[in-house]
Design a protein around this motif. Structure first.
Motif, PDB file in Angstrom:
ATOM      1  N   TRP A  46       2.348   1.680  -3.385  1.00  0.00           N
ATOM      2  CA  TRP A  46       1.327   2.058  -4.362  1.00  0.00           C
ATOM      3  C   TRP A  46       1.014   3.554  -4.202  1.00  0.00           C
ATOM      4  O   TRP A  46       0.910   4.305  -5.153  1.00  0.00           O
ATOM      5  CB  TRP A  46       0.073   1.216  -4.154  1.00  0.00           C
ATOM      6  CG  TRP A  46      -1.124   1.625  -4.978  1.00  0.00           C
ATOM      7  CD1 TRP A  46      -1.261   1.513  -6.325  1.00  0.00           C
ATOM      8  CD2 TRP A  46      -2.331   2.216  -4.486  1.00  0.00           C
ATOM      9  NE1 TRP A  46      -2.469   1.990  -6.731  1.00  0.00           N
ATOM     10  CE2 TRP A  46      -3.160   2.434  -5.613  1.00  0.00           C
ATOM     11  CE3 TRP A  46      -2.789   2.584  -3.217  1.00  0.00           C
ATOM     12  CZ2 TRP A  46      -4.418   2.999  -5.501  1.00  0.00           C
ATOM     13  CZ3 TRP A  46      -4.044   3.133  -3.124  1.00  0.00           C
ATOM     14  CH2 TRP A  46      -4.851   3.345  -4.249  1.00  0.00           C
ATOM     15  N   GLN A  47       0.884   3.948  -2.946  1.00  0.00           N
ATOM     16  CA  GLN A  47       0.576   5.348  -2.658  1.00  0.00           C
ATOM     17  C   GLN A  47       1.731   6.233  -3.138  1.00  0.00           C
ATOM     18  O   GLN A  47       1.528   7.304  -3.721  1.00  0.00           O
ATOM     19  CB  GLN A  47       0.382   5.521  -1.155  1.00  0.00           C
ATOM     20  CG  GLN A  47      -0.376   6.756  -0.796  1.00  0.00           C
ATOM     21  CD  GLN A  47      -0.391   6.959   0.719  1.00  0.00           C
ATOM     22  OE1 GLN A  47       0.580   6.622   1.391  1.00  0.00           O
ATOM     23  NE2 GLN A  47      -1.464   7.516   1.210  1.00  0.00           N
ATOM     24  N   VAL A  64      -8.815   1.618  -1.538  1.00  0.00           N
ATOM     25  CA  VAL A  64      -8.192   1.841  -2.849  1.00  0.00           C
ATOM     26  C   VAL A  64      -9.065   2.762  -3.701  1.00  0.00           C
ATOM     27  O   VAL A  64      -8.578   3.685  -4.354  1.00  0.00           O
ATOM     28  CB  VAL A  64      -7.961   0.485  -3.552  1.00  0.00           C
ATOM     29  CG1 VAL A  64      -7.453   0.692  -4.971  1.00  0.00           C
ATOM     30  CG2 VAL A  64      -6.973  -0.345  -2.770  1.00  0.00           C
ATOM     31  N   ALA A  65     -10.371   2.504  -3.639  1.00  0.00           N
ATOM     32  CA  ALA A  65     -11.289   3.302  -4.451  1.00  0.00           C
ATOM     33  C   ALA A  65     -11.247   4.772  -4.059  1.00  0.00           C
ATOM     34  O   ALA A  65     -11.474   5.663  -4.874  1.00  0.00           O
ATOM     35  CB  ALA A  65     -12.712   2.760  -4.297  1.00  0.00           C
ATOM     36  N   GLY A 116      -8.780   6.243  -3.475  1.00  0.00           N
ATOM     37  CA  GLY A 116      -7.685   6.815  -4.245  1.00  0.00           C
ATOM     38  C   GLY A 116      -6.486   7.258  -3.450  1.00  0.00           C
ATOM     39  O   GLY A 116      -5.896   8.302  -3.696  1.00  0.00           O
ATOM     40  N   GLY A 117      -6.122   6.463  -2.465  1.00  0.00           N
ATOM     41  CA  GLY A 117      -4.836   6.683  -1.832  1.00  0.00           C
ATOM     42  C   GLY A 117      -4.674   7.954  -1.045  1.00  0.00           C
ATOM     43  O   GLY A 117      -3.565   8.416  -0.812  1.00  0.00           O
ATOM     44  N   VAL A 166      -2.428  -0.920  -9.419  1.00  0.00           N
ATOM     45  CA  VAL A 166      -3.241  -1.480  -8.334  1.00  0.00           C
ATOM     46  C   VAL A 166      -2.978  -2.978  -8.183  1.00  0.00           C
ATOM     47  O   VAL A 166      -3.205  -3.564  -7.132  1.00  0.00           O
ATOM     48  CB  VAL A 166      -4.743  -1.163  -8.565  1.00  0.00           C
ATOM     49  CG1 VAL A 166      -5.418  -2.233  -9.404  1.00  0.00           C
ATOM     50  CG2 VAL A 166      -5.451  -1.015  -7.215  1.00  0.00           C
ATOM     51  N   LEU A 183      -6.056   4.681  -9.141  1.00  0.00           N
ATOM     52  CA  LEU A 183      -6.895   3.481  -9.094  1.00  0.00           C
ATOM     53  C   LEU A 183      -6.612   2.548 -10.268  1.00  0.00           C
ATOM     54  O   LEU A 183      -6.666   1.330 -10.146  1.00  0.00           O
ATOM     55  CB  LEU A 183      -8.377   3.885  -9.097  1.00  0.00           C
ATOM     56  CG  LEU A 183      -9.372   2.765  -8.774  1.00  0.00           C
ATOM     57  CD1 LEU A 183      -9.072   2.119  -7.449  1.00  0.00           C
ATOM     58  CD2 LEU A 183     -10.783   3.300  -8.811  1.00  0.00           C
ATOM     59  N   GLY A 237      -0.863   6.445  -6.254  1.00  0.00           N
ATOM     60  CA  GLY A 237      -2.152   6.075  -5.693  1.00  0.00           C
ATOM     61  C   GLY A 237      -3.286   6.124  -6.688  1.00  0.00           C
ATOM     62  O   GLY A 237      -4.415   6.459  -6.353  1.00  0.00           O
ATOM     63  N   PHE A 289      -4.086   3.281   6.949  1.00  0.00           N
ATOM     64  CA  PHE A 289      -4.333   1.985   6.324  1.00  0.00           C
ATOM     65  C   PHE A 289      -4.088   0.864   7.328  1.00  0.00           C
ATOM     66  O   PHE A 289      -4.904  -0.042   7.477  1.00  0.00           O
ATOM     67  CB  PHE A 289      -3.426   1.822   5.091  1.00  0.00           C
ATOM     68  CG  PHE A 289      -3.674   0.550   4.334  1.00  0.00           C
ATOM     69  CD1 PHE A 289      -4.865   0.338   3.651  1.00  0.00           C
ATOM     70  CD2 PHE A 289      -2.718  -0.452   4.320  1.00  0.00           C
ATOM     71  CE1 PHE A 289      -5.086  -0.837   2.955  1.00  0.00           C
ATOM     72  CE2 PHE A 289      -2.939  -1.633   3.639  1.00  0.00           C
ATOM     73  CZ  PHE A 289      -4.127  -1.817   2.944  1.00  0.00           C
ATOM     74  N   TYR A 314       0.838  -1.201   0.000  1.00  0.00           N
ATOM     75  CA  TYR A 314       0.000   0.000   0.000  1.00  0.00           C
ATOM     76  C   TYR A 314       0.868   1.243   0.000  1.00  0.00           C
ATOM     77  O   TYR A 314       0.622   2.199  -0.765  1.00  0.00           O
ATOM     78  CB  TYR A 314      -0.923   0.009   1.229  1.00  0.00           C
ATOM     79  CG  TYR A 314      -1.817   1.219   1.300  1.00  0.00           C
ATOM     80  CD1 TYR A 314      -2.963   1.294   0.511  1.00  0.00           C
ATOM     81  CD2 TYR A 314      -1.502   2.297   2.127  1.00  0.00           C
ATOM     82  CE1 TYR A 314      -3.773   2.411   0.553  1.00  0.00           C
ATOM     83  CE2 TYR A 314      -2.312   3.418   2.175  1.00  0.00           C
ATOM     84  CZ  TYR A 314      -3.456   3.477   1.386  1.00  0.00           C
ATOM     85  OH  TYR A 314      -4.251   4.590   1.423  1.00  0.00           O
ATOM     86  N   VAL A 370      -0.304   5.679   5.239  1.00  0.00           N
ATOM     87  CA  VAL A 370      -0.016   4.275   5.537  1.00  0.00           C
ATOM     88  C   VAL A 370      -0.475   3.942   6.957  1.00  0.00           C
ATOM     89  O   VAL A 370      -0.995   2.854   7.233  1.00  0.00           O
ATOM     90  CB  VAL A 370       1.495   3.993   5.371  1.00  0.00           C
ATOM     91  CG1 VAL A 370       1.791   2.536   5.711  1.00  0.00           C
ATOM     92  CG2 VAL A 370       1.937   4.303   3.971  1.00  0.00           C
TER      93      VAL A 370
END
Lengths: 603, 612
Positions: A50-51, B272-273, B275-276, A61, A57, A55, B283, A47, B280
């Motif tokens: 990815w961020q 995730v949807a 959009g970050g 992903v 979508l 980030g 999360f 995560y 962290v």
């Protein structure tokens, strides 16, 4: 160590292959928490990456997919043990409980009666029974020890991939916790032992109050407050002792808890240092938190189950000792074939029982119950045994049936020592003790109780025979009421059971002794629950039915004695007189005195 | 849920409330632990966020570490250190006061109510609640509370980010709980189905622990077949449960695995949807919270079952406590008032006025008019319209075949049963259920199923009249009258010898010896009326004759009713009542009854011819 082996033996005998596989699978799932930690670490790091990558979508992903997939597998694996939990618990608890209980009662049935009847042995059996109940409840704790142990190892293993120092901190920190636990456990066992006798008294008083048997007397004398006071005294004492022990344990547990907390914090500091140094990712830190939770949980389970099992260990020795008690002496020399004793030998009028200078005392007692007893019974004689309370009449019967073993002298049955017959004597002789069983089963089962093995093998006693026996003892009324249905349940165990009066129960029991048509019948005060008129009816019928067979009847009633062929008078542990009614009445002796005493009442 | 509440209310009112501080402390500590778990997720977030910062330093981490240490300290010391001792203390206090209350209640219940099977079962279940289930009940009370607090806290803190997180987690985990409940129901149904066989098996097992069954079992070779039945049935029962358990376990495990993963995955996708935007730390916080919420919810479902199970027994205790204490009596409505007056009359024995009115009444020790009584559920009454009187100082005998109602009549005279109709007066005072407390002043009894009090010989005797416990003279008189002195005189410690098997080193007595102690207890009482219900059933004929000879001395100055089958021994009593099938069929002295050539004559002759 012996105790440990005993527990292992118990487990081994009760674990089948299928169960073994399930146990192994379950144990395997205990590795999941370790892997789980690693999975969480990956996911958090993914995560973060990815961020970091924006980030978005739509892009990248997929980076999350791999750790998610891993976790999906672990989720299912983690619940595998749920699938097998019920079957495993059932097998362990019930199978072990059942098989131990059966072992216990089988062992009990193999012990000599004189041992079995001692208060010591009964206590022992009750303790064993409690132990069996407990072990069946706690059997799965053995599994839990392994499970939580493996879980701890897997978590520690996963953590140690991060840094060995963290591992060290965790291990050192948990040790005091262990010691405090062992200390607490020893305390608990010791307190239990100390309070054992007190507890028995406590439950005796509780039983007096909650039972219904003495309700009338307690109420009429207004004794409930007295009993409650006595009970309270014991209860307060026991509670105080228990609490004292708990307080001591709490102090040690507190110390353990402080060490554990310090260890976790030190581990966190070490990890943070590593992260600052850049050698470990942030994900590892998150994972470690998960690890700590799993570890605490597993440690808790481990503690509880080890404590329980150690407590069981303390008591398994009682069970082991009981199982190692000496059993009935095996039949020595060649066994006597029961057929030879059957119809032909010895003939009517020949000696079937010969007692020579027989003495007996209960184990651990100084005084003899019977001393130098000698007499002979011929086949076909009905012999009444009379004498005061506690003169040794019941003991004599038990000796003749080889239920007790004489200390001195010789008991010959059909020419051979009675001990030589072993268990076979039960097929030849029938015996109805004073305390007969009010068997909570069908009327048929009740009558066939003495011939259970024959009944189970379906060898031979017809319903007509049962009905005839019941009619002999004066139960035609009951039969008519129930429409000659031999399957009606008797007693209060089931709602549809039919409760009989004391007199009816006694008659059913007498039918037991008649239905087998044994050549030799022993009755011990067969009419104590009957009123005199019924007693006369039943005994008249009984004596008539057994005419020609050999019967030994212990009775207080002169009426019974004078109708028997011979009378044996026991006084102060010895045979005072032996002979027919007419013979004994001819001498001034205890029998004549007894008859005259009773007769004088009717003047 | 209703049952849990009912039990809780009862236990609170009569148990925990007695020492409320302990219970409140326990609850507070529990709440704290529950919230600490929620706080833990926030600590995770704070520390991960701190670790993620560019200018990372120990100063920044110090507060996080402190919080972590405190949280662990709270969990390890509070939960596993202090909780157990607090729990024990609260439990012991509560159980003690609840047990006291239960025994007092049992003592106040009328005998006829006690003898009902449903009441006996209720008492057994209430006893089991306090003996075994209470531990579980209190534990679950506290634990379920903690789980609720944690779940609620977690749901709230998750909702802070988005309501969808708790909604999805709870929504998807709920079916798991429902499946569990369904499985429990299956198990319950199987239990119901097996109950009969199980009960029978338990009974058969119990035979081997029953002293009085041993002789017959071992002498007749019935042991092995019975054990075989026990073993076979037990196996059969386990196998049935095993099959069901296997099926249920599969469904349960699979559903738990799949649903909890799905709810977890959906939550991750939700993040995730979004959009970050989340750090962290957040999360990680979400992950931990969702896992924890799942676990705790499943735990909750699991523990609710046990909570409910243990509460079921508690309901029996509450119901026992609420039971009616007065004897249900059809004719006591009007009798209540004058009964009260009579009691007052009886208690003012000092004044001259009362003295004279008592003297008039004293001529009749017992007056029974039109007495009818039937046991609950029975068709035929046990006693039908029985009337008789007993003058002061007179001794009468009750004879007749078994089942004639003799023992029932004795219980009625003692006020242990309420009559259906009719009236009983003892020294003028009416004896119905209401005047039980006063009965002691007028009637005592030697019971057929007497108490074997397993303490000392002395205790056995003085139970009859506790205020006189230290009156040595009375004790030795009672011992002599009952012929009990002959056996305990030989014992080393005399009347201080412990008898029975409860205490270590106690002496075991035979049935006849116990009965003589019970008789001594009766003679130790000082009431004007003494009832003797088959006081000779367990003793041998020689002792029996001796006993009857001494009775007359014991009954001097007292009125008595004696129940016995030994007609020959009863000739010396003033009058004999013959009771058959609930009715008095004959009445008179021995000579009168012999002259009448009725039932008594027949019974007497039969016994005589049988014996002489």
């Amino acid at each position: 160590m012996k105790n440990f082996k005993a527990i292992l033996d118990i487990l081994r005998e009760n674990i089948s292959f299928k169960l073994g596989v399930m146990v192994v699978v379950t144990l395997f799932t205990c590795f999941v928490p370790g892997l789980w930690i690693l999975g969480v670490q990956r996911l958090v790091d993914a995560y973060g990456d990815w961020q970091h990558a924006g980030g978005n979508l739509r892009e990248n992903v997929g980076m999350l997919a791999a750790p998610l997939l891993l976790l999906a597998v672990l989720f299912l694996a983690k619940k595998l043990d749920q699938m097998f939990k019920i079957p495993i618990e059932l097998s362990l608890q019930e199978n072990i409980g059942n098989s131990l209980k059966v072992q216990l009662i089988r062992k009990g049935s193999r012990l000599p009666l004189v041992v079995r009847e001692s208060a010591e042995c009964q206590n022992q059996m009750e303790v064993c029974n409690a132990f069996v109940g407990e072990i069946s409840q706690k059997a799965n704790k053995v599994l839990l020890v392994f499970r939580s142990g493996i879980m701890m190892v897997s978590v520690v293993g996963a953590v140690s991939t991060l840094n060995p120092w963290i591992l060290l901190a965790l291990c050192v920190g948990t040790l005091p916790s262990f010691f405090s636990m062992v200390y607490a456990m020893n305390n608990a066992v010791k307190t239990d032992q100390e309070l054992g006798a007190r507890n028995r008294v406590l439950s005796y008083y509780a039983g007096l109050m909650t039972g219904v048997a003495y309700a009338k007397e307690l109420k009429a004398y207004r004794l409930y407050p007295v009993m409650i006071d006595r009970w309270k005294e014991e209860s307060i004492y026991i509670n105080r002792k228990r609490l004292l022990q708990e307080k001591k344990n709490a102090v040690s547990r507190l110390a353990g808890g402080i060490c554990l907390s310090c260890a976790f914090t030190v581990a966190a500091i070490l990890l943070m240092g590593l992260i600052m140094g850049g050698s470990v990712s942030v994900g590892a830190y998150v994972a470690m938190f998960g690890a700590i939770t799993s570890f605490s949980g597993a440690l808790g389970d481990f503690t509880v189950s080890v404590t329980d099992i150690m407590a069981l260990f303390g008591r398994v020795s009682v069970f082991r000792e009981f199982m190692e008690l000496e059993e009935k002496t095996a039949v020595q020399g060649e066994k006597i074939v029961p057929e030879s004793v059957g119809t032909g030998y010895p003939g009517i009028g020949e000696t079937c029982y010969r007692l020579q200078n027989v003495s007996f005392r209960y184990p651990g007692c100084m005084d003899y119950v019977l001393k130098d007893v000698s007499f002979e019974i011929r086949k076909g004689e009905r012999v009444a045994v009379v004498g005061e309370n506690g003169a040794g009449k019941s003991t004599l019967v038990k000796l003749m049936l080889n239920l007790y073993n004489r200390d001195l002298g010789e008991i010959l049955f059909c020419g051979k020592p009675v001990a030589a017959y072993g268990e076979e004597i039960k097929d030849i002789c029938d015996y109805l003790p004073q305390d007969f069983i009010r068997y909570q089963g069908s009327l048929r089962e009740n009558v066939l109780l003495h011939n259970m093995s024959r009944h189970v093998q379906n060898a031979g006693i017809s319903d007509e025979q049962i009905i005839r026996a019941l009619e002999r003892v004066g139960l035609s009324g009951l039969l008519e009421e129930t429409g000659y249905n031999l399957d009606i349940p008797l007693g209060k165990l089931f709602e549809d059971g039919r409760e009989l009066s004391g007199g009816q129960w006694q008659r059913v029991a007498l039918a037991r002794a008649l239905v087998g048509e044994s050549e030799y019948i022993f009755l011990d005060e067969p009419t104590s629950a009957l009123d005199p008129v019924s007693e006369i009816q039943v005994m008249e019928a009984f004596l008539e039915t057994v005419a020609g067979r050999t019967a030994v009847i212990v009775s207080h009633r002169i009426g019974v004695a004078r109708r028997c062929d011979k009378i044996l008078v026991i006084e102060r542990q010895r045979v005072a007189q032996f002979g027919t009614h007419a013979e004994l009445m001819g001498h001034a002796g205890p029998y004549r005195k007894m008859v005259e005493l009773q007769a004088s009442l009717y003047q | 849920m209703v049952k849990i509440w009912k039990t809780f209310r009862f236990v609170w009112k009569y148990g925990w409330k007695k020492k409320p501080f302990g219970f409140i402390l326990l609850t507070a500590l529990t709440l704290l632990v529950g919230l600490l778990l929620v706080a833990g997720t926030w600590i995770t977030k704070a520390s991960v966020d701190a670790l993620g910062q560019a200018d990372l330093s120990w100063q920044l981490l110090a507060p996080v570490l402190l919080a972590l240490f405190l949280k662990e300290l709270g969990l390890n010391c509070g939960y596993s250190g202090i909780m157990p001792v607090l729990e024990s203390k609260v439990r012991m206090d509560a159980v003690h006061s609840l047990e006291c209350r239960m025994y007092q209640k049992i003592g106040r219940l009328p005998v006829r109510v006690r003898e009902q099977e449903t009441v006996q079962e209720r008492i057994a279940r209430a006893e089991r609640f306090l003996g075994q289930e209470f531990w579980l009940f209190q534990f679950e009370c506290v634990f379920v509370f903690r789980l609720l607090a944690t779940c609620f806290g977690l749901a709230l803190s998750l909702a802070y980010w988005s309501v969808w997180f708790p909604a999805i987690t709870i929504g998807l985990v709920m079916p798991v709980i429902l499946i569990r409940l369904k499985n429990n129901e299956n198990l319950y149904r199987i239990n119901q189905k097996q109950q009969r066989r199980k009960r029978r098996n338990e009974y058969l097992c119990g035979l081997f622990f029953d002293m009085s069954a041993l002789g017959e079992l071992s002498a007749t070779g019935a042991e092995t077949p019975v054990i075989d039945i026990v073993e076979r049935t037990a196996k059969e029962l386990t196998e049935e449960r095993y099959a069901q358990g296997q099926k249920d376990g599969l469904i349960q495990g699979a559903s738990e695995g799949i649903l909890s993963f799905v709810s977890f995955a959906v939550c991750v996708l939700l993040v995730v949807a979004k959009g970050g935007h989340m750090t962290v730390g957040t999360f990680a916080f979400l992950l931990e919270s969702v896992f924890l919420l799942q676990e705790e919810m499943i735990n909750l479902g699991f523990n609710l079952k046990y909570f409910h199970q243990s509460a079921l027994y508690g309901v029996d205790l509450a119901e026992l406590d609420a039971m009616e204490e007065r004897q249900g009596n059809s004719c006591c409505g009007s009798g209540l008032l004058d009964n009260m007056e009579e009691r007052q009359g009886a208690s003012c024995g000092g004044s001259a006025l009362c003295e004279s009115s008592r003297e008039v009444q004293n001529r009749l020790a017992v007056e029974v008019k039109g007495l009818t009584f039937s046991y609950p559920g029975a068709v035929e009454p046990v006693l039908k319209n029985v009337s008789f009187t007993l003058a002061d100082g007179e001794t009468i005998a009750l004879v007749g075949p078994n089942g004639g109602g003799k023992s029932t009549l004795i219980s009625l005279l003692l006020g242990l049963y309420p009559p259906d109709s009719g009236e009983i007066r003892i020294y003028g005072a009416s004896v119905d259920g209401m005047s039980r407390e006063q009965g002691r002043e007028s009637a005592a009894a030697i019971f057929q199923s007497f108490l074997k009090y397993e303490t000392t010989v002395k205790d056995n005797i003085v139970l009859g009249n506790i205020p006189q416990s230290d009156n040595r003279e009375l004790i030795s008189r009672a011992a002599r009258l009952s012929t009990a002195e002959t056996f305990f005189g030989r014992l080393e410690k005399g009347i201080d010898t412990k008898v029975g098997s409860v205490y270590q080193g106690a002496v075991n007595l035979s049935g006849g010896q116990w009965q003589r102690l019970a008789v001594a207890r009766g003679f130790f009482t000082d009431t004007a009326l003494l009832l003797l219900d088959e006081p000779n059933a367990a003793v041998d004929p020689v002792t029996e004759a001796e006993l009857f000879r001494r009775y007359r001395e014991g009954m001097e100055g007292r009125s008595g009713i004696i129940v016995s089958h030994r007609l020959a021994a009863l000739q010396k009593v003033d009058r004999i009542l013959v009771l058959e099938a609930g009715e008095i069929v004959e009445e008179g002295s021995h000579e009168e009854l012999m002259g009448r050539k009725g039932l008594y004559y027949e019974m007497y002759l039969r016994q005589k011819n049988w014996t002489v």
